[in-house]
Design a protein around this motif. Structure first.
Motif, PDB file in Angstrom:
ATOM      1  N   ARG A 129      -8.893  -7.042 -24.747  1.00 42.53           N
ATOM      2  CA  ARG A 129      -8.377  -6.772 -26.081  1.00 42.53           C
ATOM      3  C   ARG A 129      -7.781  -5.385 -26.250  1.00 42.53           C
ATOM      4  N   GLU A 130      -8.018  -4.492 -25.310  1.00 48.50           N
ATOM      5  CA  GLU A 130      -7.553  -3.117 -25.463  1.00 48.50           C
ATOM      6  C   GLU A 130      -6.328  -2.890 -24.567  1.00 48.50           C
ATOM      7  N   SER A 131      -5.157  -3.331 -25.007  1.00 51.57           N
ATOM      8  CA  SER A 131      -3.976  -3.312 -24.147  1.00 51.57           C
ATOM      9  C   SER A 131      -3.526  -1.895 -23.822  1.00 51.57           C
ATOM     10  N   LEU A 132      -3.507  -1.001 -24.813  1.00 52.91           N
ATOM     11  CA  LEU A 132      -3.062   0.366 -24.550  1.00 52.91           C
ATOM     12  C   LEU A 132      -4.014   1.072 -23.597  1.00 52.91           C
ATOM     13  N   GLU A 133      -5.307   0.840 -23.749  1.00 54.37           N
ATOM     14  CA  GLU A 133      -6.278   1.457 -22.835  1.00 54.37           C
ATOM     15  C   GLU A 133      -6.093   0.936 -21.417  1.00 54.37           C
ATOM     16  N   SER A 134      -5.911  -0.361 -21.247  1.00 52.56           N
ATOM     17  CA  SER A 134      -5.740  -0.913 -19.902  1.00 52.56           C
ATOM     18  C   SER A 134      -4.460  -0.392 -19.261  1.00 52.56           C
ATOM     19  N   GLN A 135      -3.382  -0.272 -20.025  1.00 53.19           N
ATOM     20  CA  GLN A 135      -2.136   0.255 -19.482  1.00 53.19           C
ATOM     21  C   GLN A 135      -2.285   1.718 -19.081  1.00 53.19           C
ATOM     22  N   SER A 136      -2.993   2.487 -19.898  1.00 54.25           N
ATOM     23  CA  SER A 136      -3.195   3.903 -19.592  1.00 54.25           C
ATOM     24  C   SER A 136      -4.037   4.067 -18.331  1.00 54.25           C
ATOM     25  N   ARG A 137      -5.114   3.299 -18.243  1.00 55.82           N
ATOM     26  CA  ARG A 137      -5.993   3.410 -17.074  1.00 55.82           C
ATOM     27  C   ARG A 137      -5.270   2.954 -15.805  1.00 55.82           C
ATOM     28  N   LEU A 138      -4.458   1.900 -15.910  1.00 58.44           N
ATOM     29  CA  LEU A 138      -3.713   1.434 -14.748  1.00 58.44           C
ATOM     30  C   LEU A 138      -2.729   2.493 -14.277  1.00 58.44           C
ATOM     31  N   ALA A 139      -2.056   3.165 -15.196  1.00 64.01           N
ATOM     32  CA  ALA A 139      -1.089   4.200 -14.819  1.00 64.01           C
ATOM     33  C   ALA A 139      -1.754   5.321 -14.038  1.00 64.01           C
ATOM     34  N   LEU A 140      -2.940   5.737 -14.458  1.00 62.15           N
ATOM     35  CA  LEU A 140      -3.648   6.811 -13.756  1.00 62.15           C
ATOM     36  C   LEU A 140      -4.138   6.346 -12.389  1.00 62.15           C
ATOM     37  N   ILE A 141      -4.551   5.090 -12.284  1.00 59.04           N
ATOM     38  CA  ILE A 141      -4.981   4.538 -10.997  1.00 59.04           C
ATOM     39  C   ILE A 141      -3.811   4.497 -10.026  1.00 59.04           C
ATOM     40  N   GLU A 142      -2.674   4.020 -10.491  1.00 53.43           N
ATOM     41  CA  GLU A 142      -1.502   3.928  -9.618  1.00 53.43           C
ATOM     42  C   GLU A 142      -1.057   5.312  -9.165  1.00 53.43           C
ATOM     43  N   GLU A 143      -1.101   6.274 -10.046  1.00 51.67           N
ATOM     44  CA  GLU A 143      -0.728   7.628  -9.664  1.00 51.67           C
ATOM     45  C   GLU A 143      -1.638   8.154  -8.570  1.00 51.67           C
ATOM     46  N   ARG A 144      -2.935   7.930  -8.707  1.00 49.36           N
ATOM     47  CA  ARG A 144      -3.878   8.445  -7.705  1.00 49.36           C
ATOM     48  C   ARG A 144      -3.733   7.711  -6.372  1.00 49.36           C
ATOM     49  N   LEU A 145      -3.480   6.416  -6.424  1.00 49.72           N
ATOM     50  CA  LEU A 145      -3.230   5.667  -5.192  1.00 49.72           C
ATOM     51  C   LEU A 145      -1.978   6.183  -4.478  1.00 49.72           C
ATOM     52  N   GLN A 146      -0.939   6.458  -5.239  1.00 53.93           N
ATOM     53  CA  GLN A 146       0.284   6.982  -4.637  1.00 53.93           C
ATOM     54  C   GLN A 146       0.039   8.346  -4.003  1.00 53.93           C
ATOM     55  N   GLN A 147      -0.794   9.145  -4.618  1.00 53.29           N
ATOM     56  CA  GLN A 147      -1.127  10.445  -4.042  1.00 53.29           C
ATOM     57  C   GLN A 147      -1.822  10.273  -2.700  1.00 53.29           C
ATOM     58  N   HIS A 148      -2.742   9.322  -2.633  1.00 54.95           N
ATOM     59  CA  HIS A 148      -3.408   9.056  -1.353  1.00 54.95           C
ATOM     60  C   HIS A 148      -2.402   8.558  -0.320  1.00 54.95           C
ATOM     61  N   LEU A 149      -1.554   7.648  -0.715  1.00 45.99           N
ATOM     62  CA  LEU A 149      -0.615   7.062   0.227  1.00 45.99           C
ATOM     63  C   LEU A 149       0.370   8.106   0.758  1.00 45.99           C
ATOM     64  N   ARG A 150       0.747   9.008  -0.076  1.00 39.84           N
ATOM     65  CA  ARG A 150       1.698  10.041   0.346  1.00 39.84           C
ATOM     66  C   ARG A 150       1.001  11.244   0.968  1.00 39.84           C
ATOM     67  N   ARG A 151      -0.326  11.145   1.047  1.00 43.78           N
ATOM     68  CA  ARG A 151      -1.129  12.221   1.647  1.00 43.78           C
ATOM     69  C   ARG A 151      -0.829  13.556   0.970  1.00 43.78           C
ATOM     70  N   GLN A 152      -0.750  13.510  -0.342  1.00 44.75           N
ATOM     71  CA  GLN A 152      -0.445  14.725  -1.092  1.00 44.75           C
ATOM     72  C   GLN A 152      -1.680  15.631  -1.087  1.00 44.75           C
ATOM     73  N   VAL A 153      -1.506  16.841  -0.633  1.00 42.22           N
ATOM     74  CA  VAL A 153      -2.612  17.786  -0.578  1.00 42.22           C
ATOM     75  C   VAL A 153      -2.428  18.913  -1.584  1.00 42.22           C
ATOM     76  N   THR A 154      -1.268  18.976  -2.181  1.00 44.71           N
ATOM     77  CA  THR A 154      -1.029  19.997  -3.193  1.00 44.71           C
ATOM     78  C   THR A 154      -1.474  19.488  -4.548  1.00 44.71           C
ATOM     79  N   ALA A 155      -1.809  20.388  -5.426  1.00 44.33           N
ATOM     80  CA  ALA A 155      -2.265  20.018  -6.761  1.00 44.33           C
ATOM     81  C   ALA A 155      -1.122  19.405  -7.546  1.00 44.33           C
ATOM     82  N   PRO A 156      -1.406  18.414  -8.400  1.00 42.17           N
ATOM     83  CA  PRO A 156      -0.345  17.830  -9.230  1.00 42.17           C
ATOM     84  C   PRO A 156       0.150  18.823 -10.257  1.00 42.17           C
ATOM     85  N   PRO A 157       1.356  18.626 -10.778  1.00 43.92           N
ATOM     86  CA  PRO A 157       1.881  19.555 -11.776  1.00 43.92           C
ATOM     87  C   PRO A 157       1.018  19.586 -13.028  1.00 43.92           C
ATOM     88  N   ASP A 158       1.028  20.717 -13.698  1.00 43.31           N
ATOM     89  CA  ASP A 158       0.260  20.891 -14.928  1.00 43.31           C
ATOM     90  C   ASP A 158       0.776  19.904 -15.973  1.00 43.31           C
TER      91      ASP A 158
END
Length: 263
Positions: A129-158
């Motif tokens: 029932r919480e569509s905005l919450e699920s979309q927000s949480r999915l976006a953060l998950i995808e971002e973190r997965l992409q960071q792992h996949l790209r082996r990003q070791v630098t801090a993300p932008p502020d």
């Protein structure tokens, strides 16, 4: 299917997720197969052993596994008691085809933040029932997965961006009580969905979905004080039904809507 197996699968109403699977397998072993989606897997009980592209891997409860589309893999329990798992299947375009090789090389991550976010998203999707919450949480998950996949070791932008945060707040306020999806809001604000969530959270101290829920509870309070019944108030304030209103109302104020207006 083996006796005793428990499976619940559904397609949630959220863009990018083609299937959610919650399952307990006491003895089932998956033969080698492929998916046309990214497979985001966490184990809640037991340990899973699997081969991915002819290399053996293991997944324990502290880890997250990301299996790329179109790459053969199997799956089996390490312990005789079986295993319990939760899976998100993401559309191939959500993480990008150029990252498949990185996932084959390293499909497991020990990342408590990522695992917690995945757990939280499953809870929201199970509620449905919480569509905005699920979309927000999915976006953060995808971002973190992409960071792992790209082996990003630098801090993300502020993520500080008061202008974006203010514009999103105005959009949310302008879409009470019906609400708005994250991708639609991102188009209106002209910002990436992930940046939108981070900028808003940094500026206001809570994520957009929680802000929207709070505004809906405020709206419900006004209707209750006008003497409207809780069932009607739930619809007017943007909640699915009275139980949905009651759950958030109690979480926010410690009492039910009926107790709030009781003499």
């Amino acid at each position: 299917m083996n006796g005793g197996a428990q499976v619940k699968a559904w397609r949630p109403g959220i863009s990018g997720v083609v299937e959610v699977l919650h399952a307990y397998f006491p003895s089932h072993a998956y033969p080698s197969h492929t998916h046309d989606a990214w497979t985001v897997l966490i184990v809640d009980e037991g340990v899973v052993r699997y081969d991915l592209d002819h290399r053996e891997h293991g997944l324990a409860q502290s880890q997250v596994s990301l299996l790329p589309p179109h790459v053969p893999h199997d799956g089996r329990s390490v312990h005789p008691s079986g295993f319990r798992k939760r899976v998100l299947y993401l559309e191939p375009s959500r993480l990008g085809p150029g990252l498949v090789g990185a996932a084959v090389d390293r499909p497991e991550y020990v990342d408590p933040v990522l695992r917690r976010r995945i757990h939280q998203l499953h809870d929201v999707l199970a509620d449905g029932r919480e569509s905005l919450e699920s979309q927000s949480r999915l976006a953060l998950i995808e971002e973190r997965l992409q960071q792992h996949l790209r082996r990003q070791v630098t801090a993300p932008p502020d993520p500080r961006d008061p202008t974006v945060a203010t514009r999103l707040r105005e959009v949310l306020d302008g879409h009470l009580p019906e609400g708005i999806g994250l991708e639609e809001a991102a188009l209106l604000v002209h910002a990436h969905p992930t940046h939108l969530v981070r900028a808003f959270t940094r500026e206001y101290g809570l994520p957009p979905h929680r802000y929207l829920t709070g505004r809906r509870v405020d709206l419900a309070r006004r209707y209750l004080l006008e003497g409207r019944p809780p069932a009607e108030v739930a619809t007017l304030a943007g909640f699915y039904d009275q139980s949905h209103l009651t759950r958030h109302f109690r979480r926010m104020l410690g009492v039910t809507p009926g107790q709030f207006v009781r003499p």
